[in-house]
Design an enzyme around this catalytic site. Structure first.
Site, short mmCIF file in Angstrom:
data_model
loop_
_atom_site.label_atom_id
_atom_site.label_comp_id
_atom_site.label_asym_id
_atom_site.label_seq_id
_atom_site.Cartn_x
_atom_site.Cartn_y
_atom_site.Cartn_z
N GLU A 170 6.90 5.80 -5.46
CA GLU A 170 7.55 4.98 -6.47
C GLU A 170 6.71 3.76 -6.80
OE1 GLU A 170 11.14 7.20 -4.90
OE2 GLU A 170 9.69 5.93 -3.87
N THR A 171 6.77 3.37 -8.06
CA THR A 171 6.21 2.12 -8.56
C THR A 171 7.33 1.42 -9.33
OG1 THR A 171 3.99 3.04 -8.77
CG2 THR A 171 4.48 1.08 -10.08
#
Length: 276
Positions: free
Chosen positions: A46-47
């Site tokens: 995830e970002t």
């Protein structure tokens, strides 16, 4: 435009032992295509992108991207984003707590000693798994049907289903058949034997592509709601996750007054600027 950037390790006080997260601050002005492209480029699970809130009750808003899609909620990005927002000088409206706005609405966080903990969002789907699905999971995990002691839908946004095996050792020993599990988001949990420093061992298998998540806040949140509610776990415990990936994640769970709080440490790994 240059923006503050952090890369963190979540659910571990020691770098390189938890689940990494990229955080872009001051992301207002970035379009969705650029956010998605940067998430593909980081290639982390995830970002996140921090934005001003739309809801006056929230302290900040976050958008959460995998390399493939945007998520309405995820646990380790919630803890990491809140940590990064506070470290950058964010001041919550209410002392001792932080309110995050994301795709599932408002998520409250509080300080649990030296660590942050988020309030588990409500389950969107619960109830036992269908028999055909349960049989496929058993085949995909290489365990007899009787080796699955309990099972449940535990979907709080990402689409999790879960099974409980007889021991943490059985969870660690699994060699999944990804061809059978490819379209599932599957959590596996087993109780540890006496003498372990954690109460449960957890694994998170995410299709498509045969991906195992190192440490998963959303899954642990929904597992806790299921297991505590069903009398399968005490109201407070610590779960281990990441053994198969040579990680040592620790998820701290505490149920209080009808709310399940999911906490973990955060370690800073990279700080600087990104030009987007």
């Amino acid at each position: 435009m240059k923006r503050r950037f952090d890369q963190l390790d979540v659910f571990s006080a020691q770098p390189l032992k938890g689940n990494p997260l990229a955080v872009v601050h001051g992301a207002d002005g970035l379009d969705e295509a650029t956010m998605a492209a940067f998430a593909r480029w980081t290639n982390l699970s995830e970002t996140t992108f921090l934005l001003p809130p739309d809801d006056p009750a929230a302290d900040y808003r976050v958008r959460i991207f995998t390399p493939f899609a945007e998520l309405p909620f995820a646990g380790h990005p919630t803890l990491g984003s809140a940590w990064a927002w506070l470290a950058a000088g964010g001041r919550p409206r209410e002392s001792g707590s932080v309110v995050q706005q994301c795709g599932v609405g408002l998520v409250r966080l509080r300080r649990d000693g030296a660590r942050l903990a988020f309030a588990a969002p409500p389950l969107r789907r619960s109830g036992p798994l269908e028999e055909t699905l349960l049989a496929r999971i058993a085949r995909g995990l290489g365990v007899p049907a009787g080796g699955i002691l309990h099972h449940q839908w535990v979907d709080n946004g990402p689409g999790w289903c879960a099974v409980m095996l007889g021991s943490g050792a059985a969870v660690r020993a699994l060699q999944p058949d990804w061809a059978l599990l490819k379209d599932l988001k599957l959590g596996i949990v087993g109780a540890q034997r006496d003498g372990e420093d954690t109460a449960f061992e957890v694994r998170a298998l995410v299709g498509p592509g045969g991906f195992e998540d190192p440490v998963t806040g959303s899954l642990n949140a929904s597992l806790a709601q299921w297991m505590i509610g069903a009398g399968l776990a005490p109201s407070s415990y610590v779960a281990a996750q990441g053994h198969a990936l040579q990680r040592a994640g620790r998820v701290h769970v505490h149920a209080e007054a009808g709310t399940v709080w999911v906490g973990g440490d955060v370690a800073a790994c990279i700080g600087g600027e990104v030009d987007l």
